[in-house]
Design a protein around this motif. Structure first.
Motif, mmCIF file in Angstrom:
data_model
loop_
_atom_site.group_PDB
_atom_site.id
_atom_site.type_symbol
_atom_site.label_atom_id
_atom_site.label_comp_id
_atom_site.label_asym_id
_atom_site.label_seq_id
_atom_site.Cartn_x
_atom_site.Cartn_y
_atom_site.Cartn_z
ATOM 1 N N PHE A 108 7.957 -0.172 -1.111
ATOM 2 C CA PHE A 108 6.800 -0.852 -0.784
ATOM 3 C C PHE A 108 7.202 -2.240 -0.306
ATOM 4 O O PHE A 108 7.936 -2.969 -0.575
ATOM 5 C CB PHE A 108 5.767 -1.024 -2.112
ATOM 6 C CG PHE A 108 4.426 -1.650 -1.794
ATOM 7 C CD1 PHE A 108 3.601 -0.787 -1.481
ATOM 8 C CD2 PHE A 108 4.429 -3.047 -1.905
ATOM 9 C CE1 PHE A 108 2.289 -1.419 -0.851
ATOM 10 C CE2 PHE A 108 3.168 -3.488 -1.790
ATOM 11 C CZ PHE A 108 2.009 -2.691 -1.005
ATOM 12 N N HIS A 109 6.530 -2.306 0.984
ATOM 13 C CA HIS A 109 6.688 -3.511 1.750
ATOM 14 C C HIS A 109 5.470 -4.432 1.687
ATOM 15 O O HIS A 109 4.391 -4.142 2.196
ATOM 16 C CB HIS A 109 6.843 -3.164 3.308
ATOM 17 C CG HIS A 109 7.563 -4.165 4.187
ATOM 18 N ND1 HIS A 109 6.866 -5.262 4.200
ATOM 19 C CD2 HIS A 109 8.537 -4.278 4.925
ATOM 20 C CE1 HIS A 109 7.841 -6.481 5.123
ATOM 21 N NE2 HIS A 109 8.869 -5.514 5.330
ATOM 22 N N ASP A 110 5.845 -5.237 0.865
ATOM 23 C CA ASP A 110 4.541 -6.338 0.630
ATOM 24 C C ASP A 110 3.975 -6.961 1.818
ATOM 25 O O ASP A 110 2.625 -7.176 1.698
ATOM 26 C CB ASP A 110 4.957 -7.340 -0.487
ATOM 27 C CG ASP A 110 3.846 -7.773 -1.158
ATOM 28 O OD1 ASP A 110 2.780 -7.285 -1.602
ATOM 29 O OD2 ASP A 110 3.827 -9.088 -1.315
ATOM 30 N N TYR A 115 4.139 1.648 2.140
ATOM 31 C CA TYR A 115 5.290 2.289 1.870
ATOM 32 C C TYR A 115 6.097 2.534 3.125
ATOM 33 O O TYR A 115 5.653 3.105 4.266
ATOM 34 C CB TYR A 115 5.221 3.509 0.842
ATOM 35 C CG TYR A 115 5.020 3.183 -0.362
ATOM 36 C CD1 TYR A 115 5.831 2.956 -1.457
ATOM 37 C CD2 TYR A 115 3.293 3.138 -0.783
ATOM 38 C CE1 TYR A 115 5.158 2.499 -2.746
ATOM 39 C CE2 TYR A 115 2.813 2.787 -2.024
ATOM 40 C CZ TYR A 115 3.755 2.409 -3.174
ATOM 41 O OH TYR A 115 3.455 2.153 -4.239
ATOM 42 N N TYR A 116 7.497 2.362 2.928
ATOM 43 C CA TYR A 116 8.539 2.620 4.025
ATOM 44 C C TYR A 116 9.838 3.050 3.753
ATOM 45 O O TYR A 116 9.985 2.684 2.484
ATOM 46 C CB TYR A 116 8.646 1.235 4.979
ATOM 47 C CG TYR A 116 7.469 0.560 5.684
ATOM 48 C CD1 TYR A 116 7.460 0.797 6.922
ATOM 49 C CD2 TYR A 116 6.520 -0.168 4.934
ATOM 50 C CE1 TYR A 116 6.395 0.161 7.834
ATOM 51 C CE2 TYR A 116 5.472 -0.632 5.797
ATOM 52 C CZ TYR A 116 5.757 -0.543 7.207
ATOM 53 O OH TYR A 116 4.447 -0.959 7.591
ATOM 54 N N TYR A 117 10.327 3.894 4.742
ATOM 55 C CA TYR A 117 11.801 4.013 4.418
ATOM 56 C C TYR A 117 12.428 2.709 5.322
ATOM 57 O O TYR A 117 11.556 2.273 6.138
ATOM 58 C CB TYR A 117 12.205 5.328 5.359
ATOM 59 C CG TYR A 117 12.115 6.859 4.550
ATOM 60 C CD1 TYR A 117 12.579 6.744 3.184
ATOM 61 C CD2 TYR A 117 11.520 7.669 5.209
ATOM 62 C CE1 TYR A 117 12.215 7.657 2.755
ATOM 63 C CE2 TYR A 117 11.422 8.945 4.496
ATOM 64 C CZ TYR A 117 11.911 9.050 3.114
ATOM 65 O OH TYR A 117 11.709 10.386 2.514
#
Length: 129
Positions: A108-110, A115-117
């Motif tokens: 999770f990219h705040d 959500y990311y790879y």
């Protein structure tokens, strides 16, 4: 080779140990012991190598030479060039790759709230200045 191909999980080697292309790359196309034996190491042998120590012991009989492994990659790289360069520039970057599902390996990219790879990519260049 499997790590370089993106198979970081040792469970992948249950099937990969029977892969003929990986066997060719490893120089072990034929199994040595039994006809039904796979040519490459499976997850158990690779796990023992991964958890090994520089010196073998009673419970850790597989060992490795870390300096020799590190030198191998440098030697292979330099052997692929016509002449060794005076300077090598490594450029390592990550790429935010957004996901739209519940895929394994996501984070999770705040900042972006999604959500990311986050794959790491590298490129090699020579300074031409």
């Amino acid at each position: 080779m499997a790590l370089a191909l993106g198979h970081e999980d040792l469970n992948d080697h249950v099937e990969l140990r029977h892969d003929p292309m990986l066997a060719v790359l490893a120089g072990k196309l034929k199994a040595r012991r039994h006809k039904k034996c796979a040519a490459l190491a499976g997850k158990s042998a690779l796990n023992r190598l991964e958890l090994s120590r520089p010196q073998p012991s009673r419970y850790h009989k597989i060992s490795h030479d870390a300096a020799a492994i590190e030198a191998l990659f440098v030697d292979l790289f330099l052997g692929a060039l016509a002449a060794p360069p005076e300077e090598i520039v490594l450029d390592l970057d990550t790429t935010d790759d957004p996901l739209h599902g519940n895929q394994e390996g996501r984070f999770f990219h705040d900042y972006y709230g999604n959500y990311y790879y986050l794959p790491l990519s590298g490129s090699l260049g020579q300074d031409h200045n």
